[in-house]
Design an enzyme around this catalytic site. Structure first.
Site, PDB file in Angstrom:
ATOM      1  N   ASP A  67      -5.558  -4.694   4.056  1.00  0.00           N
ATOM      2  CA  ASP A  67      -4.302  -5.222   4.585  1.00  0.00           C
ATOM      3  C   ASP A  67      -3.778  -4.297   5.679  1.00  0.00           C
ATOM      4  O   ASP A  67      -4.324  -3.208   5.903  1.00  0.00           O
ATOM      5  CB  ASP A  67      -3.271  -5.406   3.465  1.00  0.00           C
ATOM      6  N   ASP A 136       5.113  -4.822  -8.674  1.00  0.00           N
ATOM      7  CA  ASP A 136       5.393  -6.237  -8.938  1.00  0.00           C
ATOM      8  C   ASP A 136       4.117  -7.043  -9.164  1.00  0.00           C
ATOM      9  O   ASP A 136       4.138  -8.268  -9.166  1.00  0.00           O
ATOM     10  CB  ASP A 136       6.218  -6.841  -7.794  1.00  0.00           C
ATOM     11  N   HIS A 138       1.405  -7.048  -7.183  1.00  0.00           N
ATOM     12  CA  HIS A 138       0.679  -7.512  -5.992  1.00  0.00           C
ATOM     13  C   HIS A 138      -0.650  -6.785  -5.822  1.00  0.00           C
ATOM     14  O   HIS A 138      -0.820  -5.655  -6.282  1.00  0.00           O
ATOM     15  CB  HIS A 138       1.541  -7.421  -4.729  1.00  0.00           C
ATOM     16  N   GLU A 143       2.117 -10.778  -2.294  1.00  0.00           N
ATOM     17  CA  GLU A 143       3.300 -10.629  -3.130  1.00  0.00           C
ATOM     18  C   GLU A 143       3.363 -11.761  -4.161  1.00  0.00           C
ATOM     19  O   GLU A 143       2.621 -12.744  -4.057  1.00  0.00           O
ATOM     20  CB  GLU A 143       4.548 -10.649  -2.241  1.00  0.00           C
TER      21      GLU A 143
HETATM   22  C1  GLP Z   1       0.626  -1.142  -0.979  1.00  0.00           C
HETATM   23  C2  GLP Z   1      -0.774  -1.592  -0.620  1.00  0.00           C
HETATM   24  C3  GLP Z   1      -1.566  -1.944  -1.855  1.00  0.00           C
HETATM   25  C4  GLP Z   1      -1.436  -0.841  -2.887  1.00  0.00           C
HETATM   26  C5  GLP Z   1       0.004  -0.670  -3.269  1.00  0.00           C
HETATM   27  C6  GLP Z   1       0.226   0.373  -4.352  1.00  0.00           C
HETATM   28  O1  GLP Z   1       1.468  -2.195  -1.196  1.00  0.00           O
HETATM   29  N1  GLP Z   1      -0.754  -2.713   0.253  1.00  0.00           N
HETATM   30  O2  GLP Z   1      -2.919  -2.157  -1.504  1.00  0.00           O
HETATM   31  O3  GLP Z   1      -2.202  -1.163  -4.009  1.00  0.00           O
HETATM   32  O4  GLP Z   1       0.706  -0.275  -2.103  1.00  0.00           O
HETATM   33  O5  GLP Z   1       0.237   1.644  -3.768  1.00  0.00           O
HETATM   34  P1  GLP Z   1       0.193   2.982  -4.594  1.00  0.00           P
HETATM   35  O6  GLP Z   1      -1.219   3.148  -5.007  1.00  0.00           O
HETATM   36  O7  GLP Z   1       0.622   4.042  -3.633  1.00  0.00           O
HETATM   37  O8  GLP Z   1       1.113   2.829  -5.736  1.00  0.00           O
END
Ligand code: GLP
Length: 260
Positions: A67, A136, A138, A143
């Site tokens: 992404d 949440d 995702h 989302e």
């Molecule tokens: C972002 C990314 C996701 C990731 C999420 C959680 O939203 N787009 O791919 O999984 O953050 O991040 P973290 O691993 O820092 O909690």
């Protein structure tokens, strides 16, 4: 889904790095989809250690992105392209020419999203896609209420996700509202999905994704549809799971020759 409970984040990183190393040994030009955020960093550190030790050859490996933020100028240090270059490609010594990602600064974002989807297919599809999970539920930036059949497209971030990601920016105002993300349908086309979740803040999202119903409200529950999905959680992220005894016993009984 296979659920693997590891003692801590470092153990999860090592386990998944080993699975990626095995993939690359059998298929040196495998296309590995990487995720951003803090969670996968131990995976990249473990991979870099293997490369430094001469135990892993990544010279033909290909990397692709999950992404991207929309609207950050090219080269912005928090664009996910910059993050992947800094945290994955540079430490592993992989050239940018072996890297596929969506263009979040394109003037036509819809076209850039579709083009990225096509480029993944043209590259032969993703062999292993790493995933984190948002608080949440995702995956990527899909989302809650994202279509389970969605393709790579533009999405609007929830306020919760913007707040969660504000730590990477100087202020919440700087966190973009829009993103391009591989769709859930796109993600499900990868041959192996590996989700890593660590820390208690992820425990509820993990429980809903793994043991809750399949629901667009919890995008990570889409992994339930995939024939080869692995969810690696540390003890803290496993605290809301009900079937932990079963998951531990299943993994302990797994034949040694069988990797993730
Ligand atoms: C972002 C990314 C996701 C990731 C999420 C959680 O939203 N787009 O791919 O999984 O953050 O991040 P973290 O691993 O820092 O909690």
């Amino acid at each position: 889904m296979e659920i693997v409970i590891v003692p801590d984040a470092a153990a999860g990183g090592e386990l998944i790095a080993t699975a990626i190393a095995e993939l690359l040994t059998g298929k040196p030009d495998a296309l590995v989809g990487v995720a951003t955020g803090s969670t996968p960093l131990p995976i990249y550190q473990a991979l870099a250690a293997k490369v430094r030790a001469g135990a892993l050859d990544v010279s033909r490996a290909r990397i692709c992105q999950l992404d991207e933020y929309v609207g950050l100028p090219k080269g912005h240090p928090e664009s996910y392209r910059s993050v992947v270059l800094r945290e994955v490609l540079e430490p592993l010594g992989i050239s940018e020419s072996a890297f596929l990602g969506p263009d979040g600064s394109a003037s036509d974002i819809a076209a850039a999203a579709t083009a990225y989807d096509h480029s993944l297919a043209e590259a032969g599809g993703v062999d292993l896609q790493l995933l984190g999970i948002g608080t949440d539920g995702h995956i990527g930036f899909n989302e809650p209420c994202s279509s389970l059949a969605s393709r790579t497209r533009i999405k609007t971030l929830t306020e919760q996700t913007r707040v969660d990601n504000a730590r990477f920016f100087d202020s919440l105002d700087e966190v973009p509202h829009h993103v391009i993300t591989q769709g859930i349908g796109t993600i499900l086309e990868a041959r192996h999905l590996v989700l890593l979740a660590t820390g208690e803040a992820k425990a509820e999202a993990v429980a809903q994704a793994v043991e809750g119903p399949l629901s667009a409200f919890v995008p990570a529950s889409a992994l339930q549809l995939h024939p080869h999905a692995t969810v690696v959680v540390d003890e803290a992220a496993a605290t809301r799971l009900k079937l932990t005894d079963y998951f531990r016993a299943t993994y302990a009984a797994k034949p040694a020759w069988q990797s993730l």
